[in-house]
Design a protein around this motif. Structure first.
Motif, PDB file in Angstrom:
ATOM      1  N   SER A  82      76.251  54.096  47.098  1.00 26.13           N
ATOM      2  CA  SER A  82      76.608  55.511  47.233  1.00 26.13           C
ATOM      3  C   SER A  82      77.996  55.670  47.860  1.00 26.13           C
ATOM      4  O   SER A  82      78.692  56.652  47.577  1.00 26.13           O
ATOM      5  CB  SER A  82      75.542  56.265  48.032  1.00 26.13           C
ATOM      6  N   ILE A  83      78.415  54.714  48.674  1.00 24.66           N
ATOM      7  CA  ILE A  83      79.779  54.761  49.223  1.00 24.66           C
ATOM      8  C   ILE A  83      80.795  54.683  48.081  1.00 24.66           C
ATOM      9  O   ILE A  83      81.717  55.502  47.982  1.00 24.66           O
ATOM     10  CB  ILE A  83      79.997  53.607  50.229  1.00 24.66           C
ATOM     11  N   PHE A  84      80.626  53.697  47.181  1.00 26.30           N
ATOM     12  CA  PHE A  84      81.600  53.541  46.094  1.00 26.30           C
ATOM     13  C   PHE A  84      81.430  54.631  45.035  1.00 26.30           C
ATOM     14  O   PHE A  84      82.415  55.068  44.436  1.00 26.30           O
ATOM     15  CB  PHE A  84      81.515  52.140  45.480  1.00 26.30           C
ATOM     16  N   HIS A  85      80.200  55.081  44.811  1.00 27.80           N
ATOM     17  CA  HIS A  85      79.999  56.192  43.881  1.00 27.80           C
ATOM     18  C   HIS A  85      80.764  57.424  44.375  1.00 27.80           C
ATOM     19  O   HIS A  85      81.328  58.182  43.576  1.00 27.80           O
ATOM     20  CB  HIS A  85      78.501  56.500  43.748  1.00 27.80           C
ATOM     21  N   GLY A  86      80.806  57.610  45.692  1.00 23.16           N
ATOM     22  CA  GLY A  86      81.573  58.725  46.244  1.00 23.16           C
ATOM     23  C   GLY A  86      83.031  58.697  45.835  1.00 23.16           C
ATOM     24  O   GLY A  86      83.659  59.750  45.662  1.00 23.16           O
ATOM     25  N   LEU A  87      83.577  57.504  45.643  1.00 23.41           N
ATOM     26  CA  LEU A  87      85.009  57.377  45.333  1.00 23.41           C
ATOM     27  C   LEU A  87      85.323  57.456  43.846  1.00 23.41           C
ATOM     28  O   LEU A  87      86.502  57.528  43.470  1.00 23.41           O
ATOM     29  CB  LEU A  87      85.527  56.034  45.868  1.00 23.41           C
ATOM     30  N   ALA A  88      84.283  57.456  43.002  1.00 26.93           N
ATOM     31  CA  ALA A  88      84.505  57.314  41.559  1.00 26.93           C
ATOM     32  C   ALA A  88      84.766  58.643  40.860  1.00 26.93           C
ATOM     33  O   ALA A  88      84.390  58.832  39.705  1.00 26.93           O
ATOM     34  CB  ALA A  88      83.306  56.594  40.930  1.00 26.93           C
ATOM     35  N   ASP A  89      85.424  59.558  41.528  1.00 26.40           N
ATOM     36  CA  ASP A  89      85.700  60.872  40.948  1.00 26.40           C
ATOM     37  C   ASP A  89      86.941  61.468  41.621  1.00 26.40           C
ATOM     38  O   ASP A  89      87.049  61.409  42.864  1.00 26.40           O
ATOM     39  CB  ASP A  89      84.486  61.779  41.194  1.00 26.40           C
ATOM     40  N   PRO A  90      87.869  62.037  40.826  1.00 27.37           N
ATOM     41  CA  PRO A  90      89.138  62.520  41.413  1.00 27.37           C
ATOM     42  C   PRO A  90      88.956  63.687  42.391  1.00 27.37           C
ATOM     43  O   PRO A  90      89.683  63.762  43.388  1.00 27.37           O
ATOM     44  CB  PRO A  90      89.956  62.958  40.189  1.00 27.37           C
ATOM     45  N   THR A  91      87.990  64.573  42.129  1.00 23.96           N
ATOM     46  CA  THR A  91      87.751  65.680  43.062  1.00 23.96           C
ATOM     47  C   THR A  91      87.284  65.136  44.407  1.00 23.96           C
ATOM     48  O   THR A  91      87.753  65.559  45.471  1.00 23.96           O
ATOM     49  CB  THR A  91      86.682  66.642  42.499  1.00 23.96           C
ATOM     50  N   ARG A  92      86.355  64.178  44.356  1.00 24.89           N
ATOM     51  CA  ARG A  92      85.831  63.634  45.613  1.00 24.89           C
ATOM     52  C   ARG A  92      86.901  62.850  46.367  1.00 24.89           C
ATOM     53  O   ARG A  92      86.987  62.936  47.603  1.00 24.89           O
ATOM     54  CB  ARG A  92      84.596  62.755  45.328  1.00 24.89           C
ATOM     55  N   ARG A  93      87.743  62.112  45.632  1.00 27.94           N
ATOM     56  CA  ARG A  93      88.822  61.401  46.344  1.00 27.94           C
ATOM     57  C   ARG A  93      89.804  62.402  46.955  1.00 27.94           C
ATOM     58  O   ARG A  93      90.322  62.175  48.051  1.00 27.94           O
ATOM     59  CB  ARG A  93      89.551  60.432  45.402  1.00 27.94           C
ATOM     60  N   ALA A  94      90.063  63.521  46.267  1.00 26.01           N
ATOM     61  CA  ALA A  94      90.971  64.535  46.819  1.00 26.01           C
ATOM     62  C   ALA A  94      90.387  65.137  48.094  1.00 26.01           C
ATOM     63  O   ALA A  94      91.115  65.405  49.057  1.00 26.01           O
ATOM     64  CB  ALA A  94      91.234  65.627  45.781  1.00 26.01           C
ATOM     65  N   VAL A  95      89.076  65.346  48.118  1.00 25.74           N
ATOM     66  CA  VAL A  95      88.435  65.885  49.330  1.00 25.74           C
ATOM     67  C   VAL A  95      88.594  64.898  50.484  1.00 25.74           C
ATOM     68  O   VAL A  95      88.939  65.284  51.608  1.00 25.74           O
ATOM     69  CB  VAL A  95      86.938  66.193  49.069  1.00 25.74           C
ATOM     70  N   LYS A 123      77.941  67.085  48.200  1.00 26.10           N
ATOM     71  CA  LYS A 123      76.638  66.437  48.452  1.00 26.10           C
ATOM     72  C   LYS A 123      76.713  64.939  48.181  1.00 26.10           C
ATOM     73  O   LYS A 123      76.122  64.130  48.907  1.00 26.10           O
ATOM     74  CB  LYS A 123      75.551  67.068  47.559  1.00 26.10           C
ATOM     75  N   VAL A 124      77.428  64.560  47.114  1.00 30.17           N
ATOM     76  CA  VAL A 124      77.592  63.131  46.812  1.00 30.17           C
ATOM     77  C   VAL A 124      78.350  62.446  47.951  1.00 30.17           C
ATOM     78  O   VAL A 124      77.999  61.338  48.369  1.00 30.17           O
ATOM     79  CB  VAL A 124      78.319  62.942  45.461  1.00 30.17           C
ATOM     80  N   LEU A 125      79.368  63.127  48.476  1.00 32.14           N
ATOM     81  CA  LEU A 125      80.133  62.554  49.589  1.00 32.14           C
ATOM     82  C   LEU A 125      79.277  62.450  50.854  1.00 32.14           C
ATOM     83  O   LEU A 125      79.399  61.485  51.616  1.00 32.14           O
ATOM     84  CB  LEU A 125      81.387  63.381  49.862  1.00 32.14           C
TER      85      LEU A 125
END
Lengths: 112, 112
Positions: free
Chosen positions: A6-19, A49-51
């Motif tokens: 779930s840590i790496f899944h959090g990073l696998a999206d540009p919106t989440r990385r921007a947050v 929620k994913v983050l």
């Protein structure tokens, strides 16, 4: 502690990385975090929620304002895992270098 | 160069991380990589495809043996992104420390 999935899944999206990048500069309200992203609020909240599930952020509500904060443990766990792989990889390359240097020494014909 | 979405998606699964960890120790045939994992070969090959799409591995076929190698650029990109966030985060904590130290200095009543 969130797991590495779930840590790496959090990073696998540009919106989440921007947050995450925004929160590295300091805590922010959900409305401020959402503002730069061209998506409906419910979709944005799913990313939060994913983050949260990945241990990347924590949020607290004061009055009607929900404020998010970055949690450094997720980044530490991600960097630790990557660093471990790199040290194995580099150790292997070092052994390969040593091996090749020995081959060159053994095969040298221009020595004294 | 794979993008960060697919690089981090590559890491969000224990089988894929195990493959990366194994390949950090050196190249391996697909059959050797698959052996420790209790899953059907087509499922395992899907994980390898995700890792290839994320730029984590490259494979070459010699005769009937397909050999996989780790590609260090994916790990470098992942570590670089995480390091950037950490430096922002640490810079912020440093500023906060300085601010708190100044507050303490300004408010000190036990000085000479």
């Amino acid at each position: 502690m969130a797991n590495l999935d779930s840590i790496f899944h959090g990073l696998a999206d540009p919106t989440r990385r921007a947050v995450i990048a925004r929160l590295a500069a300091g805590p922010a309200a959900v409305s401020e975090l959402a503002a730069p992203h061209d998506m409906a609020l419910p979709s944005f909240l799913k990313h939060l929620k994913v983050l949260e599930a990945g241990g990347w952020i924590r949020s607290d509500k004061a009055g009607r304002i929900r404020t998010c904060r970055l949690q450094p443990d997720a980044a530490r766990a991600a960097e630790f895992w990557l660093g471990q792989q790199r040290s194995h990889w580099e150790a292997r390359l070092d052994r390969l270098d040593t091996f090749l240097a020995q081959m060159t020494d053994d095969g040298g014909t221009d020595g004294p």
